[in-house]
Design a protein around this motif. Structure first.
Motif: not given
Length: 304
Positions: A4-6, A31-32, A49-51, A55-56
């Motif tokens: 899991t990466v921020a 996760i952005t 755009r992230a979703y 992106a979770r």
């Protein structure tokens, strides 16, 4: 099981590719995190755009006030001009971005944080060191350093991954916040070429500036500006006001050769009307109230 990466996410090509690359290479849930530092981007569109890219979760953080009081104010007190020219506008925001990344990573139970810095500049060091100092258990991933793609290869990767690519409105790469605007790429890669007028948005070119002077009365309290022309403004509004007034009178353009921490030299062009105006006013105020020995000592400390 994947990580899991921020991810510090700007919405641009590099960090958009980072989402897909992290998912592909690390089987990561991403996760952005996007900070509002006064860059005037459409943050709602960045979140969408992230979703869209998988992106979770997405975090939008209004960090403008914290950026000014926690980072810009100390820089004003220190007359912060790197190599006597650059008021560290982009640089000051990186530790704050890293801090918020760590906060989100801890909240989400992430294993790592990621950013879109290259291996050429100082920003990678600022973020890496800040993250490790705040939470040494977090892995730091820098996809752009790892993937070794050219710009054309990155564009091809984006197309193959179904990442929407917006047509660029500019030949320049721009990073901006309240304290300044950094302009790179295009003809600016050649130190012998003068920046073209289309590189600038905040500062009027001197030949186009008003013939009549503009006056700015700054009032300082404990080393930081609190009033402009007799009016008390909050920290964000004050910088915005000085940016507009200074820039309209041709103040703020910087063009210099910069030494990078990693040992290379880089031609850098900036627009920093408020930063140059406020720091110059602060230096003059110090001349008024400090002794010669105090000024000499403070100047030597500032250079270090």
């Amino acid at each position: 099981m994947g990580l899991t990466v921020a991810l510090a996410y700007s919405g641009g090509l590099d960090t958009s590719v980072c989402i897909k690359w992290l998912q592909e290479k690390y089987k990561a849930e991403v996760i952005t995190v996007t900070l509002d530092l006064g860059q005037k981007d459409n943050l709602r569109e960045i979140g969408k755009r992230a979703y869209l890219l998988g992106a979770r979760n997405h975090y939008e953080v209004d960090a403008r006030h914290e950026f000014v009081t926690g980072y810009v104010y100390p820089a004003i007190k220190a007359n912060g001009l790197y190599e006597g020219k650059y008021p560290l506008s982009t640089a000051l925001g990186r530790p704050l971005i890293a801090e918020k990344l760590v906060e989100v990573a801890q909240k989400e139970g992430a294993d790592a944080v990621a950013h879109g810095c290259t291996g050429k500049g100082n920003d990678q060091v600022r973020i890496d060191v800040t993250v490790r100092s705040l939470d040494s258990s977090l892995k730091v991933i820098a996809p752009v350093r790892e993937w070794n793609m050219t710009r054309d290869e990155e564009m091809t990767y984006a197309q193959n991954q179904g990442i929407p690519i917006k047509p660029s409105k500019s030949i320049y790469s721009v990073d901006q916040n309240l304290w300044g605007r950094s302009i790179e790429s295009g003809p600016l890669e050649h130190p012998d070429q003068e920046p073209l007028p289309d590189a600038f948005e905040w500062a009027t070119l001197p030949e186009e500036a008003p013939d009549t002077p503009g006056y700015l009365d700054l009032e300082f309290l404990e080393g930081v500006p609190t009033k402009v022309n007799g009016q008390e403004l909050n920290p964000v509004e004050l910088i915005q006001f000085v940016n507009q007034l200074g820039g309209s009178h041709g103040v703020g353009i910087i063009d210099h050769m910069e030494d990078r921490l990693v040992g290379i030299k880089s031609r850098e062009v900036y627009e920093c009307p408020a930063a140059l105006t406020i720091i110059e006013a602060h230096k003059d105020l110090e001349k008024l109230v400090l002794t010669r020995n105090e000024l000499e000592f403070k100047s030597s400390v500032e250079r270090e």
